[in-house]
Design an enzyme around this catalytic site. Structure first.
Site, PDB file in Angstrom:
ATOM      1  N   ASN A  32      -9.971   0.080  -0.266  1.00 47.97           N
ATOM      2  CA  ASN A  32      -8.575   0.198  -0.445  1.00 47.97           C
ATOM      3  C   ASN A  32      -7.941  -0.379  -1.787  1.00 47.97           C
ATOM      4  OD1 ASN A  32      -5.825  -0.199   0.073  1.00 47.97           O
ATOM      5  ND2 ASN A  32      -6.074  -1.047   2.000  1.00 47.97           N
ATOM      6  N   HIS A  81      -3.290   7.449   2.007  1.00 46.08           N
ATOM      7  CA  HIS A  81      -3.709   6.327   1.688  1.00 46.08           C
ATOM      8  C   HIS A  81      -5.018   5.865   2.153  1.00 46.08           C
ATOM      9  CE1 HIS A  81      -3.951   2.039   0.739  1.00 46.08           C
ATOM     10  NE2 HIS A  81      -3.620   1.632   1.830  1.00 46.08           N
ATOM     11  N   CYS A 110       0.827  -1.160   0.032  1.00 45.24           N
ATOM     12  CA  CYS A 110       0.058   0.105   0.022  1.00 45.24           C
ATOM     13  C   CYS A 110       0.889   1.192   0.219  1.00 45.24           C
ATOM     14  CB  CYS A 110      -0.891   0.114   1.211  1.00 45.24           C
ATOM     15  SG  CYS A 110      -2.055  -1.204   1.113  1.00 45.24           S
TER      16      CYS A 110
HETATM   17  O1  UT7 Z   1      -3.620  -0.828   3.680  1.00 46.59           O
HETATM   18  C1  UT7 Z   1      -2.915  -1.311   4.383  1.00 46.59           C
HETATM   19  C2  UT7 Z   1      -3.150  -1.263   5.868  1.00 46.59           C
HETATM   20  N1  UT7 Z   1      -4.351  -1.890   6.137  1.00 46.59           N
HETATM   21  C3  UT7 Z   1      -5.275  -1.243   6.857  1.00 46.59           C
HETATM   22  O2  UT7 Z   1      -4.973  -0.107   7.270  1.00 46.59           O
HETATM   23  C4  UT7 Z   1      -6.188  -1.902   7.610  1.00 46.59           C
HETATM   24  C5  UT7 Z   1      -6.270  -1.789   9.132  1.00 46.59           C
HETATM   25  N2  UT7 Z   1      -7.362  -2.224   9.977  1.00 46.59           N
HETATM   26  C6  UT7 Z   1      -8.497  -2.037   9.555  1.00 46.59           C
HETATM   27  O3  UT7 Z   1      -8.870  -1.198   8.919  1.00 46.59           O
HETATM   28  C7  UT7 Z   1      -9.624  -2.492  10.803  1.00 46.59           C
HETATM   29  O4  UT7 Z   1      -8.986  -3.343  11.799  1.00 46.59           O
HETATM   30  C8  UT7 Z   1     -10.618  -3.602  10.090  1.00 46.59           C
HETATM   31  C9  UT7 Z   1     -11.687  -2.572   9.240  1.00 46.59           C
HETATM   32  C10 UT7 Z   1     -10.126  -4.502   9.254  1.00 46.59           C
HETATM   33  C11 UT7 Z   1     -11.377  -4.113  11.034  1.00 46.59           C
HETATM   34  O5  UT7 Z   1     -12.200  -3.357  11.969  1.00 46.59           O
HETATM   35  P1  UT7 Z   1     -11.957  -3.504  13.590  1.00 46.59           P
HETATM   36  O6  UT7 Z   1     -12.806  -2.401  14.407  1.00 46.59           O
HETATM   37  O7  UT7 Z   1     -10.451  -3.756  13.967  1.00 46.59           O
HETATM   38  O8  UT7 Z   1     -12.632  -4.932  13.778  1.00 46.59           O
HETATM   39  P2  UT7 Z   1     -12.137  -6.217  14.233  1.00 46.59           P
HETATM   40  O9  UT7 Z   1     -11.114  -6.916  13.355  1.00 46.59           O
HETATM   41  O10 UT7 Z   1     -11.660  -6.191  15.725  1.00 46.59           O
HETATM   42  O11 UT7 Z   1     -13.495  -6.986  14.347  1.00 46.59           O
HETATM   43  C12 UT7 Z   1     -14.728  -6.838  15.048  1.00 46.59           C
HETATM   44  C13 UT7 Z   1     -15.731  -7.844  14.743  1.00 46.59           C
HETATM   45  C14 UT7 Z   1     -15.048  -9.127  15.148  1.00 46.59           C
HETATM   46  O12 UT7 Z   1     -16.227 -10.042  15.746  1.00 46.59           O
HETATM   47  P3  UT7 Z   1     -16.258 -10.444  17.265  1.00 46.59           P
HETATM   48  O13 UT7 Z   1     -14.644 -11.173  17.320  1.00 46.59           O
HETATM   49  O14 UT7 Z   1     -15.902  -9.257  17.841  1.00 46.59           O
HETATM   50  O15 UT7 Z   1     -17.152 -11.091  17.415  1.00 46.59           O
HETATM   51  C15 UT7 Z   1     -15.035  -9.677  13.504  1.00 46.59           C
HETATM   52  O16 UT7 Z   1     -15.061 -11.229  13.414  1.00 46.59           O
HETATM   53  O17 UT7 Z   1     -16.004  -7.688  13.679  1.00 46.59           O
HETATM   54  C16 UT7 Z   1     -16.152  -8.986  12.901  1.00 46.59           C
HETATM   55  N3  UT7 Z   1     -16.109  -8.624  11.575  1.00 46.59           N
HETATM   56  C17 UT7 Z   1     -17.063  -8.376  10.596  1.00 46.59           C
HETATM   57  N4  UT7 Z   1     -18.456  -8.459  10.839  1.00 46.59           N
HETATM   58  C18 UT7 Z   1     -19.039  -8.133   9.911  1.00 46.59           C
HETATM   59  C19 UT7 Z   1     -14.882  -8.717  10.880  1.00 46.59           C
HETATM   60  N5  UT7 Z   1     -15.185  -8.683   9.386  1.00 46.59           N
HETATM   61  C20 UT7 Z   1     -16.588  -8.366   9.311  1.00 46.59           C
HETATM   62  C21 UT7 Z   1     -17.228  -8.068   8.489  1.00 46.59           C
HETATM   63  N6  UT7 Z   1     -18.668  -7.909   8.472  1.00 46.59           N
HETATM   64  N7  UT7 Z   1     -16.738  -7.899   7.077  1.00 46.59           N
END
Ligand code: UT7
Length: 329
Positions: A286, A256, A119
């Site tokens: 992204n 980004h 990225c």
């Molecule tokens: O470009 C390169 C750099 N990449 C990035 O910058 C990405 C950085 N990370 C992020 O943008 C975020 O961490 C995400 C958007 C990927 C995830 O957001 P988050 O607030 O960190 O959520 P999380 O991973 O802690 O997940 C929270 C909950 C989980 O459920 P439990 O364990 O709390 O029951 C996930 O299983 O959300 C669940 N979850 C989803 N639910 C609905 C994960 N993906 C999804 C989904 N739809 N697509």
């Protein structure tokens, strides 16, 4: 005899972009994985993304973006003596996608190569092209960020497949003599970093030398998020320090486009006013190395970014890699 000690600056002369036809909304994804529009919008800001069709590859998107950038610059392909293309989704393992674009543009002189910094690819590519132009060795560069991340995704993994999209953006960078002032047009400063200890937080689980397969993108999103804001604000502070500027001097912040929450938190930490932030994550998702030139392209086309504006670019991604580029547009 030529003067070998001129002070060259790399000036953006033109910009172009290309998005695949196919638009995939969050509601479309609700039908294929266990997700909701509400979750995706709240956690990321993404509402839709473009996905490459059967006839579209990284090089075809890149070529169309490059042609638009050349037209925007009032240049022809023959003027280009350097192509630096950032991608992690090349058409082939080799040759480089840059050489495919070179051939498609009908250029047989100069050099073309790919840069792989995920990225952060576009800030890496801009920095590399800038060094070539500043050295006086090259005069006119196409700097391209182009990706088809849809082809690396595990479409059954809701934690990653909803986040990414495809596209390409390109700028024409030309060497112009400069007195070295911060008020002069061109790339003012760039700051690149990497730390390979973080590989397992964001990687593709395949490759020619390991599995012999292409593999799928794997990400511990929370872990990446935890590092992102600190890393990008560090390199932006480096840019302010190198130029003696502050957040107030910026006209535009073009980060980004991975996650709206990362973008807003980074801007807030540095005191960059929300009105100066260019955001396209909602419509592109992204797009990795393509995200910054795509966002630049939108903000130039709608008249926000104008000649002479001070623009901050930053990115962070797999590796980890991260970096900033400050440009007087
Ligand atoms: O470009 C390169 C750099 N990449 C990035 O910058 C990405 C950085 N990370 C992020 O943008 C975020 O961490 C995400 C958007 C990927 C995830 O957001 P988050 O607030 O960190 O959520 P999380 O991973 O802690 O997940 C929270 C909950 C989980 O459920 P439990 O364990 O709390 O029951 C996930 O299983 O959300 C669940 N979850 C989803 N639910 C609905 C994960 N993906 C999804 C989904 N739809 N697509």
């Amino acid at each position: 005899m030529t003067d070998l000690r001129k002070n060259w600056r790399s000036v953006v002369e033109g910009i172009g972009s290309c998005l695949p036809e196919k638009r995939v909304t969050n509601s479309d994804l609700e039908k294929t994985v266990d997700t909701t529009d509400e979750w995706i919008v709240q956690r990321t800001g993404i509402r839709e993304r473009r996905i490459a069709g059967p006839g579209e590859t990284t090089s075809t998107l890149a070529t169309r973006a490059a042609m638009e950038a050349l037209a925007n610059a009032g240049r022809v392909a023959a003027d280009v003596d350097l192509i630096v293309l950032a991608t992690s989704t090349p058409d082939y393992t080799f040759p480089s996608t840059a050489t495919q674009v070179q051939a498609a543009l009908g250029i047989t002189h100069g050099a073309a190569f790919d840069v792989q910094a995920v990225c952060s690819g576009f800030v890496y590519a801009m920095t590399i092209a800038d060094k070539f132009l500043a050295s006086g060795s090259h005069k006119c560069a196409l700097v391209i960020g182009a990706e088809t991340f849809s082809r690396l995704l595990d479409w059954s993994d809701r934690t990653t497949c909803v986040l990414f999209g495809d596209g390409a953006g390109a700028v024409v960078l030309v060497a112009q003599e400069s007195e070295g002032r911060v008020s002069d047009r061109g790339v003012l400063t760039s700051h690149l970093r990497s730390d390979g200890r973080h590989r397992e937080k964001l990687f593709v689980d395949g490759g020619p030398s390991t599995t012999g397969t292409v593999g799928h993108l794997r990400m511990s999103g929370k872990e990446v998020f935890r590092h992102a804001v600190g890393m990008v604000t560090d390199v932006m502070r480096d840019a302010f320090a190198a130029t003696g500027t502050t957040a107030d001097d910026l006209d535009w912040f073009v980060p980004h486009q991975a996650n709206e929450r990362i973008i807003d938190a980074s801007a807030e930490k540095l005191g960059i006013a929300p009105a100066k932030i260019v955001k396209t994550v909602q419509m592109h998702g992204n797009t990795s190395a393509a995200s910054i030139p795509l966002a630049l392209s939108v903000a130039c086309a709608d008249g926000r970014i104008k000649r002479g504006d001070l623009v901050m670019l930053e990115a962070m991604g797999g590796g980890f890699t991260w970096g900033s580029v400050m440009v007087r547009w």
